[in-house]
Motif scaffolding. Structure first.
Motif, PDB file in Angstrom:
ATOM      1  N   ASP A  62       6.409  -7.718  19.331  1.00  0.00           N
ATOM      2  CA  ASP A  62       4.951  -7.518  19.322  1.00  0.00           C
ATOM      3  C   ASP A  62       4.480  -6.847  18.035  1.00  0.00           C
ATOM      4  OD1 ASP A  62       5.137  -8.586  21.804  1.00  0.00           O
ATOM      5  OD2 ASP A  62       4.752  -6.723  22.899  1.00  0.00           O
ATOM      6  N   VAL A  63       5.254  -5.862  17.579  1.00  0.00           N
ATOM      7  CA  VAL A  63       4.890  -5.174  16.345  1.00  0.00           C
ATOM      8  C   VAL A  63       4.922  -6.166  15.179  1.00  0.00           C
ATOM      9  CG1 VAL A  63       5.523  -3.333  14.741  1.00  0.00           C
ATOM     10  CG2 VAL A  63       5.739  -2.959  17.197  1.00  0.00           C
ATOM     11  N   LEU A  64       5.929  -7.014  15.184  1.00  0.00           N
ATOM     12  CA  LEU A  64       6.051  -8.035  14.141  1.00  0.00           C
ATOM     13  C   LEU A  64       4.840  -8.960  14.135  1.00  0.00           C
ATOM     14  CD1 LEU A  64       9.808  -8.954  14.293  1.00  0.00           C
ATOM     15  CD2 LEU A  64       8.484  -8.741  12.211  1.00  0.00           C
ATOM     16  N   THR A  65       4.479  -9.454  15.316  1.00  0.00           N
ATOM     17  CA  THR A  65       3.348 -10.370  15.418  1.00  0.00           C
ATOM     18  C   THR A  65       2.062  -9.697  14.941  1.00  0.00           C
ATOM     19  OG1 THR A  65       4.421 -11.285  17.355  1.00  0.00           O
ATOM     20  CG2 THR A  65       2.143 -11.921  17.001  1.00  0.00           C
ATOM     21  N   GLU A  66       1.842  -8.460  15.400  1.00  0.00           N
ATOM     22  CA  GLU A  66       0.622  -7.741  15.019  1.00  0.00           C
ATOM     23  C   GLU A  66       0.539  -7.494  13.515  1.00  0.00           C
ATOM     24  OE1 GLU A  66      -2.176  -6.876  16.594  1.00  0.00           O
ATOM     25  OE2 GLU A  66      -1.369  -8.076  18.238  1.00  0.00           O
ATOM     26  N   SER A  67       1.685  -7.375  12.869  1.00  0.00           N
ATOM     27  CA  SER A  67       1.676  -7.097  11.433  1.00  0.00           C
ATOM     28  C   SER A  67       1.366  -8.363  10.636  1.00  0.00           C
ATOM     29  CB  SER A  67       3.035  -6.546  11.001  1.00  0.00           C
ATOM     30  OG  SER A  67       4.000  -7.593  11.014  1.00  0.00           O
ATOM     31  N   GLY A  68       1.320  -9.495  11.319  1.00  0.00           N
ATOM     32  CA  GLY A  68       1.005 -10.744  10.625  1.00  0.00           C
ATOM     33  C   GLY A  68       2.243 -11.464  10.128  1.00  0.00           C
ATOM     34  N   ALA A  69       3.412 -10.944  10.498  1.00  0.00           N
ATOM     35  CA  ALA A  69       4.652 -11.585  10.060  1.00  0.00           C
ATOM     36  C   ALA A  69       5.111 -12.598  11.102  1.00  0.00           C
ATOM     37  CB  ALA A  69       5.728 -10.522   9.854  1.00  0.00           C
ATOM     38  N   ASP A  70       5.850 -13.596  10.641  1.00  0.00           N
ATOM     39  CA  ASP A  70       6.454 -14.553  11.573  1.00  0.00           C
ATOM     40  C   ASP A  70       7.883 -14.141  11.841  1.00  0.00           C
ATOM     41  OD1 ASP A  70       4.313 -16.252  11.965  1.00  0.00           O
ATOM     42  OD2 ASP A  70       4.721 -17.340  10.085  1.00  0.00           O
ATOM     43  N   LEU A  71       8.206 -14.118  13.123  1.00  0.00           N
ATOM     44  CA  LEU A  71       9.531 -13.710  13.542  1.00  0.00           C
ATOM     45  C   LEU A  71      10.498 -14.879  13.415  1.00  0.00           C
ATOM     46  CD1 LEU A  71      11.305 -11.732  15.332  1.00  0.00           C
ATOM     47  CD2 LEU A  71      10.270 -12.859  17.282  1.00  0.00           C
ATOM     48  N   LEU A  72      11.631 -14.638  12.741  1.00  0.00           N
ATOM     49  CA  LEU A  72      12.660 -15.669  12.703  1.00  0.00           C
ATOM     50  C   LEU A  72      13.941 -15.058  13.258  1.00  0.00           C
ATOM     51  CD1 LEU A  72      13.053 -18.609  11.863  1.00  0.00           C
ATOM     52  CD2 LEU A  72      13.946 -17.785   9.696  1.00  0.00           C
ATOM     53  N   GLU A  73      14.212 -15.353  14.541  1.00  0.00           N
ATOM     54  CA  GLU A  73      15.377 -14.733  15.167  1.00  0.00           C
ATOM     55  C   GLU A  73      16.638 -15.507  14.851  1.00  0.00           C
ATOM     56  OE1 GLU A  73      14.949 -15.051  19.468  1.00  0.00           O
ATOM     57  OE2 GLU A  73      12.800 -15.293  19.236  1.00  0.00           O
ATOM     58  N   VAL A  74      17.687 -14.754  14.598  1.00  0.00           N
ATOM     59  CA  VAL A  74      18.971 -15.397  14.275  1.00  0.00           C
ATOM     60  C   VAL A  74      20.087 -14.829  15.140  1.00  0.00           C
ATOM     61  CG1 VAL A  74      18.279 -15.884  11.899  1.00  0.00           C
ATOM     62  CG2 VAL A  74      19.495 -13.763  12.411  1.00  0.00           C
ATOM     63  N   GLY A  75      21.177 -15.574  15.241  1.00  0.00           N
ATOM     64  CA  GLY A  75      22.339 -15.125  15.989  1.00  0.00           C
ATOM     65  C   GLY A  75      22.108 -15.194  17.481  1.00  0.00           C
ATOM     66  N   THR A  76      22.900 -14.430  18.220  1.00  0.00           N
ATOM     67  CA  THR A  76      22.777 -14.381  19.670  1.00  0.00           C
ATOM     68  C   THR A  76      22.577 -12.931  20.081  1.00  0.00           C
ATOM     69  OG1 THR A  76      25.154 -14.089  19.972  1.00  0.00           O
ATOM     70  CG2 THR A  76      24.332 -16.355  19.943  1.00  0.00           C
ATOM     71  N   THR A  77      22.365 -12.710  21.380  1.00  0.00           N
ATOM     72  CA  THR A  77      22.119 -11.349  21.855  1.00  0.00           C
ATOM     73  C   THR A  77      23.273 -10.413  21.504  1.00  0.00           C
ATOM     74  OG1 THR A  77      20.939 -12.333  23.684  1.00  0.00           O
ATOM     75  CG2 THR A  77      21.476 -10.015  23.883  1.00  0.00           C
ATOM     76  N   ASN A  78      24.509 -10.901  21.675  1.00  0.00           N
ATOM     77  CA  ASN A  78      25.632  -9.988  21.453  1.00  0.00           C
ATOM     78  C   ASN A  78      26.301 -10.127  20.097  1.00  0.00           C
ATOM     79  OD1 ASN A  78      26.424 -12.489  22.462  1.00  0.00           O
ATOM     80  ND2 ASN A  78      28.416 -11.697  23.133  1.00  0.00           N
ATOM     81  N   ARG A  79      26.175 -11.301  19.472  1.00  0.00           N
ATOM     82  CA  ARG A  79      26.861 -11.468  18.184  1.00  0.00           C
ATOM     83  C   ARG A  79      25.974 -12.134  17.156  1.00  0.00           C
ATOM     84  NH1 ARG A  79      32.686 -11.204  18.251  1.00  0.00           N
ATOM     85  NH2 ARG A  79      32.986 -12.957  16.886  1.00  0.00           N
TER      86      ARG A  79
END
Ligand SMILES: *Cc1c(COP(=O)(O)O)cnc(C)c1O
Length: 470
Positions: free
Chosen positions: A194-211
Protein backbone atom coordinates in the motif's frame (compact mmCIF):
# COMPACT_ATOMS: atom_id res chain seq x y z
CA UNK A 1 -46.95 -0.88 46.45
CA UNK A 2 -46.31 0.68 43.08
CA UNK A 3 -47.75 3.95 44.36
CA UNK A 4 -45.39 4.02 47.36
CA UNK A 5 -42.39 3.63 45.02
CA UNK A 6 -43.68 6.45 42.87
CA UNK A 7 -44.10 8.63 45.92
CA UNK A 8 -40.51 8.00 47.00
CA UNK A 9 -39.34 8.68 43.49
CA UNK A 10 -41.32 11.90 43.39
CA UNK A 11 -39.72 12.93 46.65
CA UNK A 12 -36.22 12.16 45.30
CA UNK A 13 -36.89 14.00 42.07
CA UNK A 14 -38.01 17.03 44.07
CA UNK A 15 -34.74 17.01 45.97
CA UNK A 16 -32.64 17.02 42.80
CA UNK A 17 -30.36 20.04 43.18
CA UNK A 18 -30.36 22.96 40.76
CA UNK A 19 -27.31 23.39 38.50
CA UNK A 20 -26.27 26.38 40.61
CA UNK A 21 -26.39 24.34 43.79
CA UNK A 22 -24.10 21.76 42.20
CA UNK A 23 -21.77 24.49 40.94
CA UNK A 24 -21.43 25.81 44.47
CA UNK A 25 -20.00 22.53 45.73
CA UNK A 26 -16.26 22.16 46.15
CA UNK A 27 -15.93 19.47 43.45
CA UNK A 28 -17.57 21.59 40.78
CA UNK A 29 -15.60 24.67 41.82
CA UNK A 30 -12.36 22.76 41.29
CA UNK A 31 -13.50 21.73 37.81
CA UNK A 32 -14.42 25.32 36.98
CA UNK A 33 -10.93 26.44 38.02
CA UNK A 34 -9.24 23.75 35.96
CA UNK A 35 -11.46 23.64 32.90
CA UNK A 36 -13.58 26.79 32.94
CA UNK A 37 -17.12 27.65 34.01
CA UNK A 38 -18.78 26.33 30.88
CA UNK A 39 -17.23 22.88 31.25
CA UNK A 40 -18.30 22.76 34.91
CA UNK A 41 -21.89 23.64 33.94
CA UNK A 42 -21.95 20.91 31.29
CA UNK A 43 -20.68 18.32 33.72
CA UNK A 44 -23.11 19.43 36.46
CA UNK A 45 -26.00 19.21 34.00
CA UNK A 46 -24.99 15.76 32.76
CA UNK A 47 -24.59 14.54 36.35
CA UNK A 48 -28.12 15.76 37.25
CA UNK A 49 -29.48 13.97 34.16
CA UNK A 50 -27.70 10.75 35.12
CA UNK A 51 -29.10 10.83 38.67
CA UNK A 52 -32.61 11.76 37.41
CA UNK A 53 -32.53 8.71 35.09
CA UNK A 54 -31.41 6.49 37.96
CA UNK A 55 -34.29 7.73 40.12
CA UNK A 56 -36.74 7.09 37.29
CA UNK A 57 -35.30 3.59 36.86
CA UNK A 58 -35.70 2.93 40.62
CA UNK A 59 -31.98 2.22 40.93
CA UNK A 60 -31.74 0.43 44.30
CA UNK A 61 -28.13 1.55 44.88
CA UNK A 62 -29.20 5.20 44.99
CA UNK A 63 -29.18 6.81 48.46
CA UNK A 64 -31.62 9.50 49.56
CA UNK A 65 -28.81 12.04 49.65
CA UNK A 66 -29.46 13.21 46.12
CA UNK A 67 -26.94 16.07 46.13
CA UNK A 68 -24.21 13.71 47.32
CA UNK A 69 -25.14 11.28 44.54
CA UNK A 70 -24.87 14.08 41.97
CA UNK A 71 -21.49 15.09 43.38
CA UNK A 72 -20.21 11.55 43.03
CA UNK A 73 -21.26 11.49 39.38
CA UNK A 74 -19.65 14.90 38.78
CA UNK A 75 -16.39 13.56 40.17
CA UNK A 76 -16.65 10.42 38.04
CA UNK A 77 -17.35 12.33 34.83
CA UNK A 78 -14.44 14.68 35.39
CA UNK A 79 -12.11 11.84 36.30
CA UNK A 80 -13.10 9.97 33.18
CA UNK A 81 -12.52 13.04 31.04
CA UNK A 82 -9.03 13.56 32.45
CA UNK A 83 -8.17 9.90 31.92
CA UNK A 84 -9.28 10.08 28.29
CA UNK A 85 -6.27 12.28 27.58
CA UNK A 86 -2.61 11.35 27.75
CA UNK A 87 -1.61 10.37 31.28
CA UNK A 88 1.34 8.40 32.59
CA UNK A 89 0.86 4.70 33.35
CA UNK A 90 2.91 1.94 34.93
CA UNK A 91 3.68 -0.63 32.25
CA UNK A 92 3.70 -3.95 34.10
CA UNK A 93 3.10 -6.00 30.93
CA UNK A 94 6.74 -6.80 30.19
CA UNK A 95 6.22 -5.62 26.60
CA UNK A 96 9.25 -3.35 26.22
CA UNK A 97 8.29 -1.39 23.09
CA UNK A 98 4.56 -1.22 23.81
CA UNK A 99 3.04 0.65 20.87
CA UNK A 100 -0.25 1.39 22.65
CA UNK A 101 1.66 2.74 25.66
CA UNK A 102 3.79 5.11 23.57
CA UNK A 103 6.57 2.72 22.55
CA UNK A 104 9.92 3.77 24.07
CA UNK A 105 9.98 5.61 27.41
CA UNK A 106 12.52 8.44 27.22
CA UNK A 107 15.89 8.60 28.93
CA UNK A 108 16.39 11.16 31.69
CA UNK A 109 18.73 13.14 29.45
CA UNK A 110 16.20 13.14 26.61
CA UNK A 111 13.46 14.40 28.94
CA UNK A 112 15.76 17.12 30.26
CA UNK A 113 16.75 18.09 26.73
CA UNK A 114 13.11 18.61 25.74
CA UNK A 115 12.50 20.91 28.70
CA UNK A 116 15.86 22.68 28.90
CA UNK A 117 17.01 22.90 25.29
CA UNK A 118 13.87 23.16 23.24
CA UNK A 119 10.84 24.30 25.18
CA UNK A 120 11.79 28.00 25.07
CA UNK A 121 13.24 29.95 22.18
CA UNK A 122 16.02 27.80 20.82
CA UNK A 123 18.47 27.40 17.95
CA UNK A 124 16.13 25.22 15.86
CA UNK A 125 17.08 27.02 12.64
CA UNK A 126 19.58 29.54 13.91
CA UNK A 127 23.34 29.54 13.56
CA UNK A 128 24.90 31.13 16.63
CA UNK A 129 28.26 31.65 14.89
CA UNK A 130 26.96 33.68 11.99
CA UNK A 131 23.78 35.05 13.52
CA UNK A 132 21.97 33.87 10.40
CA UNK A 133 19.53 31.18 9.59
CA UNK A 134 20.90 27.74 10.46
CA UNK A 135 20.13 24.27 9.23
CA UNK A 136 17.30 22.50 11.07
CA UNK A 137 18.38 19.20 12.58
CA UNK A 138 22.07 19.79 11.82
CA UNK A 139 23.51 18.25 14.99
CA UNK A 140 21.06 15.33 15.20
CA UNK A 141 21.93 14.47 11.60
CA UNK A 142 25.68 14.67 12.29
CA UNK A 143 25.29 12.37 15.31
CA UNK A 144 23.36 9.74 13.38
CA UNK A 145 25.97 9.85 10.59
CA UNK A 146 28.71 9.31 13.18
CA UNK A 147 26.84 6.30 14.58
CA UNK A 148 26.02 4.68 11.24
CA UNK A 149 28.93 5.67 9.03
CA UNK A 150 26.50 7.24 6.56
CA UNK A 151 27.51 10.32 4.53
CA UNK A 152 24.34 12.21 5.32
CA UNK A 153 21.03 11.87 7.14
CA UNK A 154 17.61 13.46 7.28
CA UNK A 155 14.96 12.97 9.95
CA UNK A 156 11.17 12.87 9.43
CA UNK A 157 8.08 12.18 11.49
CA UNK A 158 8.20 8.38 11.69
CA UNK A 159 9.43 5.26 9.93
CA UNK A 160 6.39 5.14 7.67
CA UNK A 161 6.96 8.72 6.48
CA UNK A 162 10.62 7.88 5.88
CA UNK A 163 9.85 4.89 3.67
CA UNK A 164 7.08 6.73 1.83
CA UNK A 165 9.27 9.76 1.15
CA UNK A 166 12.17 7.71 -0.21
CA UNK A 167 9.84 5.81 -2.55
CA UNK A 168 8.13 9.00 -3.61
CA UNK A 169 11.35 10.84 -4.39
CA UNK A 170 13.16 8.02 -6.23
CA UNK A 171 10.49 5.71 -7.57
CA UNK A 172 7.30 7.65 -8.39
CA UNK A 173 6.30 6.65 -11.93
CA UNK A 174 8.92 3.90 -11.90
CA UNK A 175 9.15 0.29 -10.84
CA UNK A 176 10.31 -0.88 -7.44
CA UNK A 177 11.75 -4.39 -7.33
CA UNK A 178 10.97 -6.21 -4.08
CA UNK A 179 10.99 -9.82 -2.91
CA UNK A 180 7.62 -11.54 -2.37
CA UNK A 181 8.86 -12.51 1.09
CA UNK A 182 9.08 -8.85 2.10
CA UNK A 183 5.59 -7.61 1.16
CA UNK A 184 4.70 -7.48 4.84
CA UNK A 185 2.22 -5.67 7.05
CA UNK A 186 3.61 -4.06 10.16
CA UNK A 187 1.38 -3.10 13.08
CA UNK A 188 -1.86 -3.26 11.11
CA UNK A 189 -1.60 0.04 9.26
CA UNK A 190 1.76 -0.07 7.51
CA UNK A 191 1.50 -2.42 4.54
CA UNK A 192 4.45 -2.36 2.20
CA UNK A 193 2.38 -2.83 -1.01
CA UNK A 194 0.00 0.00 0.00
CA UNK A 195 2.82 2.39 0.83
CA UNK A 196 4.40 1.61 -2.53
CA UNK A 197 1.17 2.27 -4.41
CA UNK A 198 0.52 5.53 -2.55
CA UNK A 199 4.01 6.76 -3.36
CA UNK A 200 3.22 6.44 -7.06
CA UNK A 201 5.63 3.57 -7.62
CA UNK A 202 4.79 0.35 -9.42
CA UNK A 203 5.42 -2.78 -7.46
CA UNK A 204 7.42 -5.49 -9.19
CA UNK A 205 7.48 -8.56 -6.98
CA UNK A 206 10.15 -11.15 -7.52
CA UNK A 207 11.00 -14.58 -6.14
CA UNK A 208 8.72 -16.55 -3.86
CA UNK A 209 7.51 -16.10 -0.29
CA UNK A 210 10.31 -18.18 1.18
CA UNK A 211 13.10 -17.98 -1.39
CA UNK A 212 14.28 -15.08 -3.50
CA UNK A 213 17.64 -15.22 -5.28
CA UNK A 214 19.85 -12.46 -6.63
CA UNK A 215 19.02 -13.73 -10.11
CA UNK A 216 15.31 -13.02 -9.52
CA UNK A 217 16.12 -9.36 -8.88
CA UNK A 218 18.53 -9.26 -11.81
CA UNK A 219 15.96 -10.50 -14.30
CA UNK A 220 13.40 -7.93 -13.15
CA UNK A 221 15.60 -4.88 -13.60
CA UNK A 222 14.90 -2.73 -16.66
CA UNK A 223 15.09 0.91 -17.69
CA UNK A 224 11.81 1.38 -15.77
CA UNK A 225 13.36 0.38 -12.42
CA UNK A 226 13.54 3.24 -9.87
CA UNK A 227 15.16 1.31 -7.06
CA UNK A 228 15.59 -2.03 -5.37
CA UNK A 229 13.72 -2.19 -2.09
CA UNK A 230 14.70 -4.46 0.78
CA UNK A 231 12.35 -4.52 3.79
CA UNK A 232 13.16 -6.03 7.15
CA UNK A 233 10.12 -8.26 7.86
CA UNK A 234 10.11 -6.95 11.45
CA UNK A 235 7.19 -8.77 13.04
CA UNK A 236 7.22 -11.82 10.83
CA UNK A 237 9.59 -14.73 10.39
CA UNK A 238 9.95 -17.16 7.55
CA UNK A 239 11.96 -20.14 8.73
CA UNK A 240 13.04 -23.41 7.18
CA UNK A 241 13.75 -23.58 3.45
CA UNK A 242 14.51 -19.89 2.95
CA UNK A 243 16.92 -17.71 1.03
CA UNK A 244 17.48 -14.01 0.43
CA UNK A 245 20.54 -12.26 -0.98
CA UNK A 246 23.00 -10.37 1.24
CA UNK A 247 22.81 -6.57 1.28
CA UNK A 248 26.27 -6.43 -0.34
CA UNK A 249 25.17 -8.58 -3.29
CA UNK A 250 21.98 -6.57 -3.80
CA UNK A 251 23.98 -3.34 -3.59
CA UNK A 252 26.47 -4.56 -6.20
CA UNK A 253 23.60 -5.53 -8.50
CA UNK A 254 21.88 -2.16 -8.01
CA UNK A 255 25.10 -0.26 -8.73
CA UNK A 256 25.89 -2.28 -11.87
CA UNK A 257 22.51 -1.04 -13.10
CA UNK A 258 22.96 2.53 -11.80
CA UNK A 259 19.99 2.38 -9.48
CA UNK A 260 19.95 2.82 -5.70
CA UNK A 261 19.36 0.10 -3.11
CA UNK A 262 16.99 1.22 -0.36
CA UNK A 263 16.63 -0.79 2.83
CA UNK A 264 13.71 -0.17 5.21
CA UNK A 265 15.34 -1.59 8.34
CA UNK A 266 12.23 -1.10 10.49
CA UNK A 267 13.46 -0.94 14.04
CA UNK A 268 17.06 -1.28 13.09
CA UNK A 269 19.86 -1.20 15.61
CA UNK A 270 22.58 1.38 16.17
CA UNK A 271 24.62 -1.05 18.25
CA UNK A 272 24.94 -4.82 18.16
CA UNK A 273 22.19 -6.28 20.36
CA UNK A 274 23.05 -9.93 19.72
CA UNK A 275 23.87 -10.52 23.40
CA UNK A 276 20.17 -9.87 24.14
CA UNK A 277 19.10 -12.32 21.46
CA UNK A 278 18.42 -9.58 18.91
CA UNK A 279 20.85 -10.86 16.30
CA UNK A 280 18.38 -10.57 13.44
CA UNK A 281 17.81 -6.83 13.69
CA UNK A 282 19.77 -5.20 10.87
CA UNK A 283 22.66 -3.10 12.15
CA UNK A 284 22.36 0.20 10.30
CA UNK A 285 26.14 0.63 10.14
CA UNK A 286 26.47 -2.85 8.55
CA UNK A 287 23.91 -2.03 5.86
CA UNK A 288 25.70 1.21 5.01
CA UNK A 289 29.09 -0.54 4.98
CA UNK A 290 27.65 -3.25 2.72
CA UNK A 291 26.70 -0.62 0.18
CA UNK A 292 23.01 0.20 0.79
CA UNK A 293 22.49 3.66 -0.68
CA UNK A 294 19.62 4.61 1.62
CA UNK A 295 18.52 3.02 4.90
CA UNK A 296 15.49 4.07 6.94
CA UNK A 297 14.52 3.17 10.52
CA UNK A 298 12.31 4.23 13.42
CA UNK A 299 13.29 6.51 16.30
CA UNK A 300 11.11 4.93 18.98
CA UNK A 301 11.66 1.21 18.60
CA UNK A 302 15.04 -0.30 19.59
CA UNK A 303 16.68 3.10 19.28
CA UNK A 304 14.73 4.03 22.40
CA UNK A 305 13.90 7.65 21.60
CA UNK A 306 10.93 9.66 20.34
CA UNK A 307 8.72 8.99 17.34
CA UNK A 308 10.85 9.77 14.29
CA UNK A 309 11.97 8.28 11.00
CA UNK A 310 15.67 8.34 10.15
CA UNK A 311 16.84 8.28 6.54
CA UNK A 312 20.58 7.81 6.15
CA UNK A 313 22.81 7.22 3.17
CA UNK A 314 24.52 8.74 0.13
CA UNK A 315 24.90 12.50 0.29
CA UNK A 316 23.44 13.31 -3.14
CA UNK A 317 20.37 11.13 -2.52
CA UNK A 318 19.71 12.53 0.97
CA UNK A 319 20.05 16.03 -0.48
CA UNK A 320 17.31 15.29 -3.06
CA UNK A 321 15.05 14.14 -0.24
CA UNK A 322 15.72 17.29 1.75
CA UNK A 323 14.89 19.43 -1.30
CA UNK A 324 11.62 17.61 -2.07
CA UNK A 325 8.46 19.62 -1.19
CA UNK A 326 7.10 16.72 0.86
CA UNK A 327 10.05 16.88 3.27
CA UNK A 328 8.56 20.14 4.54
CA UNK A 329 5.35 18.28 5.38
CA UNK A 330 7.12 15.42 7.14
CA UNK A 331 9.79 17.28 9.10
CA UNK A 332 10.01 16.96 12.88
CA UNK A 333 9.68 19.65 15.52
CA UNK A 334 12.17 21.15 17.97
CA UNK A 335 11.06 18.94 20.89
CA UNK A 336 11.80 15.84 18.84
CA UNK A 337 15.21 17.13 17.73
CA UNK A 338 16.18 17.88 21.32
CA UNK A 339 15.20 14.36 22.45
CA UNK A 340 16.86 12.75 19.41
CA UNK A 341 20.14 14.61 20.05
CA UNK A 342 20.17 13.58 23.71
CA UNK A 343 19.32 9.96 22.88
CA UNK A 344 22.03 9.73 20.21
CA UNK A 345 24.53 11.35 22.59
CA UNK A 346 24.10 8.35 24.91
CA UNK A 347 25.11 6.01 22.06
CA UNK A 348 28.07 8.21 21.10
CA UNK A 349 29.25 8.28 24.76
CA UNK A 350 28.79 4.53 25.00
CA UNK A 351 26.41 4.88 27.96
CA UNK A 352 23.32 3.67 26.07
CA UNK A 353 22.90 0.43 28.03
CA UNK A 354 22.55 2.27 31.32
CA UNK A 355 20.82 5.44 30.12
CA UNK A 356 18.29 4.38 27.50
CA UNK A 357 15.33 2.66 29.18
CA UNK A 358 14.57 0.26 26.30
CA UNK A 359 18.14 -1.05 26.35
CA UNK A 360 18.26 -1.04 30.16
CA UNK A 361 15.15 -3.22 30.19
CA UNK A 362 16.49 -5.60 27.56
CA UNK A 363 19.73 -6.04 29.47
CA UNK A 364 18.09 -6.60 32.87
CA UNK A 365 19.24 -10.00 34.14
CA UNK A 366 16.81 -12.73 35.12
CA UNK A 367 18.48 -12.83 38.53
CA UNK A 368 17.79 -9.14 39.07
CA UNK A 369 14.17 -9.58 37.96
CA UNK A 370 13.76 -12.42 40.44
CA UNK A 371 15.18 -10.32 43.27
CA UNK A 372 12.85 -7.45 42.46
CA UNK A 373 9.82 -9.74 42.25
CA UNK A 374 10.65 -11.33 45.64
CA UNK A 375 11.05 -7.92 47.24
CA UNK A 376 7.82 -6.65 45.68
CA UNK A 377 5.95 -9.68 46.96
CA UNK A 378 7.18 -9.10 50.51
CA UNK A 379 6.34 -5.42 50.44
CA UNK A 380 2.82 -6.11 49.18
CA UNK A 381 2.37 -8.75 51.87
CA UNK A 382 3.40 -6.36 54.63
CA UNK A 383 0.80 -3.88 53.36
CA UNK A 384 -2.10 -6.13 52.43
CA UNK A 385 -1.52 -9.30 54.43
CA UNK A 386 -2.66 -12.62 53.05
CA UNK A 387 -5.90 -11.44 51.47
CA UNK A 388 -3.92 -11.25 48.24
CA UNK A 389 -2.29 -14.48 47.13
CA UNK A 390 0.97 -14.19 45.25
CA UNK A 391 3.30 -16.55 43.49
CA UNK A 392 6.45 -15.94 41.48
CA UNK A 393 6.77 -17.99 38.32
CA UNK A 394 9.18 -18.10 35.41
CA UNK A 395 7.90 -16.43 32.25
CA UNK A 396 8.75 -14.45 29.15
CA UNK A 397 8.86 -10.74 28.35
CA UNK A 398 8.10 -9.42 24.86
CA UNK A 399 10.15 -7.01 22.71
CA UNK A 400 7.07 -5.49 21.02
CA UNK A 401 6.76 -2.61 18.58
CA UNK A 402 6.68 -5.05 15.69
CA UNK A 403 10.27 -6.09 16.38
CA UNK A 404 11.84 -9.50 16.92
CA UNK A 405 8.70 -11.62 17.39
CA UNK A 406 10.72 -14.73 18.18
CA UNK A 407 12.90 -13.14 20.86
CA UNK A 408 11.31 -13.64 24.28
CA UNK A 409 13.62 -12.65 27.13
CA UNK A 410 13.22 -14.90 30.19
CA UNK A 411 11.73 -13.16 33.18
CA UNK A 412 10.01 -13.76 36.53
CA UNK A 413 6.34 -12.93 36.86
CA UNK A 414 4.42 -12.07 40.02
CA UNK A 415 0.97 -13.72 39.84
CA UNK A 416 -1.82 -11.95 41.70
CA UNK A 417 -4.88 -13.87 42.89
CA UNK A 418 -7.68 -12.74 45.16
CA UNK A 419 -10.46 -14.99 46.41
CA UNK A 420 -13.82 -14.01 44.94
CA UNK A 421 -12.28 -11.70 42.34
CA UNK A 422 -11.97 -12.75 38.70
CA UNK A 423 -8.70 -11.97 36.88
CA UNK A 424 -10.54 -9.55 34.57
CA UNK A 425 -11.77 -7.62 37.60
CA UNK A 426 -8.28 -7.51 39.13
CA UNK A 427 -6.80 -6.32 35.85
CA UNK A 428 -9.45 -3.61 35.57
CA UNK A 429 -9.06 -2.51 39.16
CA UNK A 430 -5.30 -2.01 38.64
CA UNK A 431 -6.06 -0.09 35.46
CA UNK A 432 -8.57 2.09 37.37
CA UNK A 433 -5.98 3.00 40.01
CA UNK A 434 -5.13 6.70 40.30
CA UNK A 435 -1.90 6.07 38.42
CA UNK A 436 -3.08 3.29 36.10
CA UNK A 437 -1.17 0.01 36.29
CA UNK A 438 -1.35 -2.00 33.07
CA UNK A 439 -0.97 -5.72 33.72
CA UNK A 440 -1.29 -8.88 31.67
CA UNK A 441 -3.50 -11.94 32.11
CA UNK A 442 -1.69 -15.23 31.56
CA UNK A 443 -3.39 -18.63 31.86
CA UNK A 444 -6.24 -17.15 33.88
CA UNK A 445 -4.07 -15.17 36.28
CA UNK A 446 -3.03 -11.52 36.47
CA UNK A 447 0.74 -11.28 36.15
CA UNK A 448 3.20 -8.45 36.77
CA UNK A 449 6.49 -8.33 34.83
CA UNK A 450 8.95 -5.96 36.50
CA UNK A 451 11.17 -5.74 33.41
CA UNK A 452 9.16 -2.74 32.17
CA UNK A 453 8.50 -1.19 35.60
CA UNK A 454 10.91 1.56 36.65
CA UNK A 455 12.22 1.21 40.21
CA UNK A 456 10.66 4.52 41.24
CA UNK A 457 7.26 3.17 40.13
CA UNK A 458 7.36 0.22 42.51
CA UNK A 459 5.64 2.14 45.35
CA UNK A 460 2.71 2.95 43.06
CA UNK A 461 2.55 -0.67 41.97
CA UNK A 462 2.52 -1.85 45.59
CA UNK A 463 -0.24 0.63 46.50
CA UNK A 464 -2.31 -0.40 43.49
CA UNK A 465 -2.05 -4.12 44.27
CA UNK A 466 -2.56 -3.60 48.01
CA UNK A 467 -5.72 -1.61 47.26
CA UNK A 468 -7.27 -4.83 45.92
CA UNK A 469 -7.44 -6.00 49.55
CA UNK A 470 -10.03 -3.32 50.39
C1 LIG B 1 7.91 -0.21 12.25
C2 LIG B 1 8.24 -0.26 10.83
C3 LIG B 1 7.84 0.76 9.98
C4 LIG B 1 7.05 1.94 10.45
O1 LIG B 1 7.79 2.75 11.33
P1 LIG B 1 7.00 3.77 12.28
O2 LIG B 1 8.10 4.50 12.98
O3 LIG B 1 6.16 2.94 13.17
O4 LIG B 1 6.20 4.66 11.40
C5 LIG B 1 8.18 0.66 8.64
N1 LIG B 1 8.85 -0.40 8.18
C6 LIG B 1 9.25 -1.41 8.97
C7 LIG B 1 9.98 -2.56 8.37
C8 LIG B 1 8.95 -1.37 10.35
O5 LIG B 1 9.34 -2.38 11.15
Amino acid sequence: MAETVTAIERELLRSLPSIDEVLNREVAKRIATAAGHRRAVEIARTACDVVRDRIAASDPSLSSEVLVEVEIVVKELWGRELRSGIIGVVNATGVVIHTNLGRAPLSETAKRAIVERASHYCTLEYNLETGDRGKRGFRAERLVCELTGAEDAVIVNNGAAAAFLVLRVFAAGKEVVISRGELVEIGGDFRVPDVLTESGADLLEVGTTNRTKLKDYEMAISERTGLILRVHPSNYRITGFTERPQVADLAALAHRNSIPLFEDAGSGALVDLAEFGLSEEPLIADSIAAGADIVSFSGDKLLGGVQAGFIVGRKDLIESIRKHPLYRAFRVDKLAYAAIEATLESFVRGTHLTEIPVLQMLSMSQEMLNKRAESLKERIFSKAGDSIMMEIIEGESVIGGGSAPDVKPKTWLLCIVKAGMKPDAIEKSLRDFEIPVIARILDGRVVIDLRTVFEDEEETLIDAIASLAN
